[in-house]
Motif scaffolding. Sequence first.
Motif, PDB file in Angstrom:
ATOM      1  N   ARG A   1       0.425  -1.473   0.063  1.00  0.00           N
ATOM      2  CA  ARG A   1       0.113  -0.199   0.032  1.00  0.00           C
ATOM      3  C   ARG A   1       0.814   1.136   0.022  1.00  0.00           C
ATOM      4  NH1 ARG A   1      -2.859  -3.100   3.478  1.00  0.00           N
ATOM      5  NH2 ARG A   1      -1.898  -2.087   5.488  1.00  0.00           N
ATOM      6  N   ILE A   2       1.878   1.247   0.587  1.00  0.00           N
ATOM      7  CA  ILE A   2       2.433   2.471   0.522  1.00  0.00           C
ATOM      8  C   ILE A   2       3.208   2.419  -0.649  1.00  0.00           C
ATOM      9  CG2 ILE A   2       5.569   3.095   1.755  1.00  0.00           C
ATOM     10  CD1 ILE A   2       4.700   2.390   4.313  1.00  0.00           C
ATOM     11  N   ARG A   3       3.749   1.829  -1.064  1.00  0.00           N
ATOM     12  CA  ARG A   3       4.255   1.380  -3.108  1.00  0.00           C
ATOM     13  C   ARG A   3       3.297   2.018  -3.332  1.00  0.00           C
ATOM     14  NH1 ARG A   3       4.236  -0.561  -6.988  1.00  0.00           N
ATOM     15  NH2 ARG A   3       3.225  -2.843  -6.076  1.00  0.00           N
ATOM     16  N   ALA A   4       2.053   2.057  -3.781  1.00  0.00           N
ATOM     17  CA  ALA A   4       1.286   2.360  -4.613  1.00  0.00           C
ATOM     18  C   ALA A   4       1.179   3.672  -4.120  1.00  0.00           C
ATOM     19  CB  ALA A   4      -0.105   1.728  -4.184  1.00  0.00           C
ATOM     20  N   ASP A   5       0.547   4.304  -2.550  1.00  0.00           N
ATOM     21  CA  ASP A   5       0.954   6.245  -2.618  1.00  0.00           C
ATOM     22  C   ASP A   5       1.447   6.710  -3.068  1.00  0.00           C
ATOM     23  OD1 ASP A   5      -1.448   5.097  -1.256  1.00  0.00           O
ATOM     24  OD2 ASP A   5      -0.901   5.124   0.745  1.00  0.00           O
ATOM     25  N   LEU A   6       2.860   6.423  -2.999  1.00  0.00           N
ATOM     26  CA  LEU A   6       4.252   6.837  -3.476  1.00  0.00           C
ATOM     27  C   LEU A   6       4.070   6.830  -4.818  1.00  0.00           C
ATOM     28  CD1 LEU A   6       6.983   5.514  -0.812  1.00  0.00           C
ATOM     29  CD2 LEU A   6       6.329   7.742  -0.603  1.00  0.00           C
ATOM     30  N   SER A   7       3.998   5.453  -5.295  1.00  0.00           N
ATOM     31  CA  SER A   7       4.312   5.363  -6.986  1.00  0.00           C
ATOM     32  C   SER A   7       3.063   6.529  -7.366  1.00  0.00           C
ATOM     33  CB  SER A   7       3.387   4.613  -7.450  1.00  0.00           C
ATOM     34  OG  SER A   7       4.392   3.682  -7.073  1.00  0.00           O
ATOM     35  N   GLU A   8       1.393   6.818  -6.845  1.00  0.00           N
ATOM     36  CA  GLU A   8       0.440   7.905  -6.829  1.00  0.00           C
ATOM     37  C   GLU A   8       1.160   9.399  -6.265  1.00  0.00           C
ATOM     38  OE1 GLU A   8      -3.224   9.484  -8.149  1.00  0.00           O
ATOM     39  OE2 GLU A   8      -1.918   7.927  -8.800  1.00  0.00           O
ATOM     40  N   ALA A   9       1.406   9.291  -5.256  1.00  0.00           N
ATOM     41  CA  ALA A   9       2.135  10.589  -5.182  1.00  0.00           C
ATOM     42  C   ALA A   9       3.230  10.641  -6.052  1.00  0.00           C
ATOM     43  CB  ALA A   9       3.409  10.751  -3.744  1.00  0.00           C
ATOM     44  N   ARG A  10       4.305  10.676  -6.647  1.00  0.00           N
ATOM     45  CA  ARG A  10       5.321  10.651  -7.452  1.00  0.00           C
ATOM     46  C   ARG A  10       4.585  11.249  -9.451  1.00  0.00           C
ATOM     47  NH1 ARG A  10       9.648   5.842  -9.383  1.00  0.00           N
ATOM     48  NH2 ARG A  10       7.112   4.464  -9.578  1.00  0.00           N
ATOM     49  N   ARG A  11       3.380  10.393  -9.758  1.00  0.00           N
ATOM     50  CA  ARG A  11       2.173  10.790 -10.897  1.00  0.00           C
ATOM     51  C   ARG A  11       1.796  11.567 -10.572  1.00  0.00           C
ATOM     52  NH1 ARG A  11      -2.617  10.850 -13.113  1.00  0.00           N
ATOM     53  NH2 ARG A  11      -3.532  10.691 -10.414  1.00  0.00           N
ATOM     54  N   LEU A  12       1.346  12.430  -9.626  1.00  0.00           N
ATOM     55  CA  LEU A  12       0.760  13.859  -9.368  1.00  0.00           C
ATOM     56  C   LEU A  12       1.981  14.749  -8.884  1.00  0.00           C
ATOM     57  CD1 LEU A  12      -1.744  13.329  -6.322  1.00  0.00           C
ATOM     58  CD2 LEU A  12      -2.223  13.276  -8.685  1.00  0.00           C
ATOM     59  N   ALA A  13       3.143  14.373  -8.931  1.00  0.00           N
ATOM     60  CA  ALA A  13       4.685  15.666  -8.417  1.00  0.00           C
ATOM     61  C   ALA A  13       4.377  15.801 -10.560  1.00  0.00           C
ATOM     62  CB  ALA A  13       4.817  14.980  -7.864  1.00  0.00           C
ATOM     63  N   GLN A  14       4.549  15.045 -10.892  1.00  0.00           N
ATOM     64  CA  GLN A  14       4.959  15.482 -12.430  1.00  0.00           C
ATOM     65  C   GLN A  14       3.546  16.165 -13.143  1.00  0.00           C
ATOM     66  OE1 GLN A  14       5.982  11.090 -12.943  1.00  0.00           O
ATOM     67  NE2 GLN A  14       8.023  10.895 -12.798  1.00  0.00           N
ATOM     68  N   GLU A  15       2.667  15.860 -12.700  1.00  0.00           N
ATOM     69  CA  GLU A  15       1.884  15.927 -13.262  1.00  0.00           C
ATOM     70  C   GLU A  15       2.004  17.853 -13.244  1.00  0.00           C
ATOM     71  OE1 GLU A  15      -2.070  13.680 -12.770  1.00  0.00           O
ATOM     72  OE2 GLU A  15      -1.325  13.065 -14.457  1.00  0.00           O
ATOM     73  N   ALA A  16       2.401  18.127 -11.880  1.00  0.00           N
ATOM     74  CA  ALA A  16       2.013  19.254 -11.351  1.00  0.00           C
ATOM     75  C   ALA A  16       2.758  20.401 -12.213  1.00  0.00           C
ATOM     76  CB  ALA A  16       2.000  19.513 -10.008  1.00  0.00           C
ATOM     77  N   GLY A  17       3.830  19.852 -12.564  1.00  0.00           N
ATOM     78  CA  GLY A  17       5.376  20.462 -13.760  1.00  0.00           C
ATOM     79  C   GLY A  17       5.436  21.525 -13.111  1.00  0.00           C
ATOM     80  N   GLU A  18       5.002  21.405 -11.702  1.00  0.00           N
ATOM     81  CA  GLU A  18       6.081  23.275 -10.732  1.00  0.00           C
ATOM     82  C   GLU A  18       7.379  22.002 -10.011  1.00  0.00           C
ATOM     83  OE1 GLU A  18       2.392  24.044  -8.799  1.00  0.00           O
ATOM     84  OE2 GLU A  18       2.097  24.743  -9.928  1.00  0.00           O
ATOM     85  N   VAL A  19       7.448  21.156  -9.473  1.00  0.00           N
ATOM     86  CA  VAL A  19       8.149  20.780  -8.627  1.00  0.00           C
ATOM     87  C   VAL A  19       9.288  20.152  -8.858  1.00  0.00           C
ATOM     88  CG1 VAL A  19       8.282  18.851  -6.905  1.00  0.00           C
ATOM     89  CG2 VAL A  19       6.008  19.223  -7.803  1.00  0.00           C
ATOM     90  N   ALA A  20      10.404  21.564  -8.398  1.00  0.00           N
ATOM     91  CA  ALA A  20      11.280  21.389  -8.348  1.00  0.00           C
ATOM     92  C   ALA A  20      12.027  19.822  -8.783  1.00  0.00           C
ATOM     93  CB  ALA A  20      12.144  21.923  -7.069  1.00  0.00           C
ATOM     94  N   SER A  21      13.684  19.612  -9.418  1.00  0.00           N
ATOM     95  CA  SER A  21      13.753  18.282 -10.155  1.00  0.00           C
ATOM     96  C   SER A  21      14.841  18.064  -9.316  1.00  0.00           C
ATOM     97  CB  SER A  21      14.777  18.456 -11.513  1.00  0.00           C
ATOM     98  OG  SER A  21      15.794  19.292 -10.500  1.00  0.00           O
ATOM     99  N   GLU A  22      15.432  18.689  -8.074  1.00  0.00           N
ATOM    100  CA  GLU A  22      15.317  17.882  -6.961  1.00  0.00           C
ATOM    101  C   GLU A  22      14.361  17.073  -6.208  1.00  0.00           C
ATOM    102  OE1 GLU A  22      18.049  19.431  -2.676  1.00  0.00           O
ATOM    103  OE2 GLU A  22      18.341  20.220  -4.499  1.00  0.00           O
ATOM    104  N   ARG A  23      13.622  17.954  -5.903  1.00  0.00           N
ATOM    105  CA  ARG A  23      12.412  16.688  -4.962  1.00  0.00           C
ATOM    106  C   ARG A  23      11.942  15.762  -5.433  1.00  0.00           C
ATOM    107  NH1 ARG A  23       8.209  22.127  -2.957  1.00  0.00           N
ATOM    108  NH2 ARG A  23       8.004  20.103  -1.911  1.00  0.00           N
ATOM    109  N   LEU A  24      11.408  15.881  -6.890  1.00  0.00           N
ATOM    110  CA  LEU A  24      10.721  15.612  -7.736  1.00  0.00           C
ATOM    111  C   LEU A  24      11.908  14.163  -7.718  1.00  0.00           C
ATOM    112  CD1 LEU A  24       9.432  16.907 -11.309  1.00  0.00           C
ATOM    113  CD2 LEU A  24       8.874  14.979  -9.399  1.00  0.00           C
ATOM    114  N   GLN A  25      13.533  13.967  -7.899  1.00  0.00           N
ATOM    115  CA  GLN A  25      13.941  12.782  -7.802  1.00  0.00           C
ATOM    116  C   GLN A  25      14.246  12.331  -6.167  1.00  0.00           C
ATOM    117  OE1 GLN A  25      18.174  14.639  -7.862  1.00  0.00           O
ATOM    118  NE2 GLN A  25      17.981  15.437  -9.968  1.00  0.00           N
ATOM    119  N   ARG A  26      13.987  12.886  -4.929  1.00  0.00           N
ATOM    120  CA  ARG A  26      13.760  12.234  -3.737  1.00  0.00           C
ATOM    121  C   ARG A  26      12.911  11.630  -4.033  1.00  0.00           C
ATOM    122  NH1 ARG A  26      17.015  15.476   1.123  1.00  0.00           N
ATOM    123  NH2 ARG A  26      18.691  16.812  -0.552  1.00  0.00           N
ATOM    124  N   LEU A  27      11.651  11.991  -4.331  1.00  0.00           N
ATOM    125  CA  LEU A  27      10.212  11.687  -4.552  1.00  0.00           C
ATOM    126  C   LEU A  27      10.670  10.363  -4.949  1.00  0.00           C
ATOM    127  CD1 LEU A  27       7.082  11.926  -3.180  1.00  0.00           C
ATOM    128  CD2 LEU A  27       7.137  13.087  -5.237  1.00  0.00           C
TER     129      LEU A  27
END
Length: 198
Positions: free
Chosen positions: A128-154
Amino acid sequence: MKGYLWTGGVTPPGTEPLTAPGALAPWEAMAVEAVGNVIEFWGFKRNQGRVWALLYLRGEPLTAGEIERELDLSKGGVSMLLRDLERWGVVQRVRQPQDTVWRYAAETDLVRMVTHVIEEREAGFVSRIRADLSEARRLAQEAGEVASERLQRLEKMATLSEHVEKAIRLFIKTARLDVGGVLGAFRDEPGPSSKKSR
């Protein structure tokens, strides 16, 4: 965080040895309480560990009534504990031909027992944690305004959860827990000291 009640096997002068309210011998009471403490530390109910430890040490099936008396537990409490332990494959219900009541026996294969518990609880939780983090990653990528360093950490967090799930699934299949991939997920990120200029 809950602590482990360590008795150290030494009874202070002038005090009585550790005993349970039932008919347990001091050594048996100490072992039962030790297992209960460890189980509670892992986030389970202390009495689940005590029930399993009693059945394991006795080496023969006991009735629910006998468990109640030995551990000084209520009838309803023992019923709930046994139901949970059966579901996890830690205790089995048995009935001998001459018996009119069910008896309960402990799983004696410790690797199989741990595997059952991990499969029932930890594997589903990590999934369940893996599924939530995958969804968070998808949402962050869609937002288009998240800094690359934060995306890398996610991304690292999502990768870590995938490695943990794989390690648990591997353990369930082979009874070997490999945490190499888990630790490797964070190895490539330089620490604070390596970021300093030389």
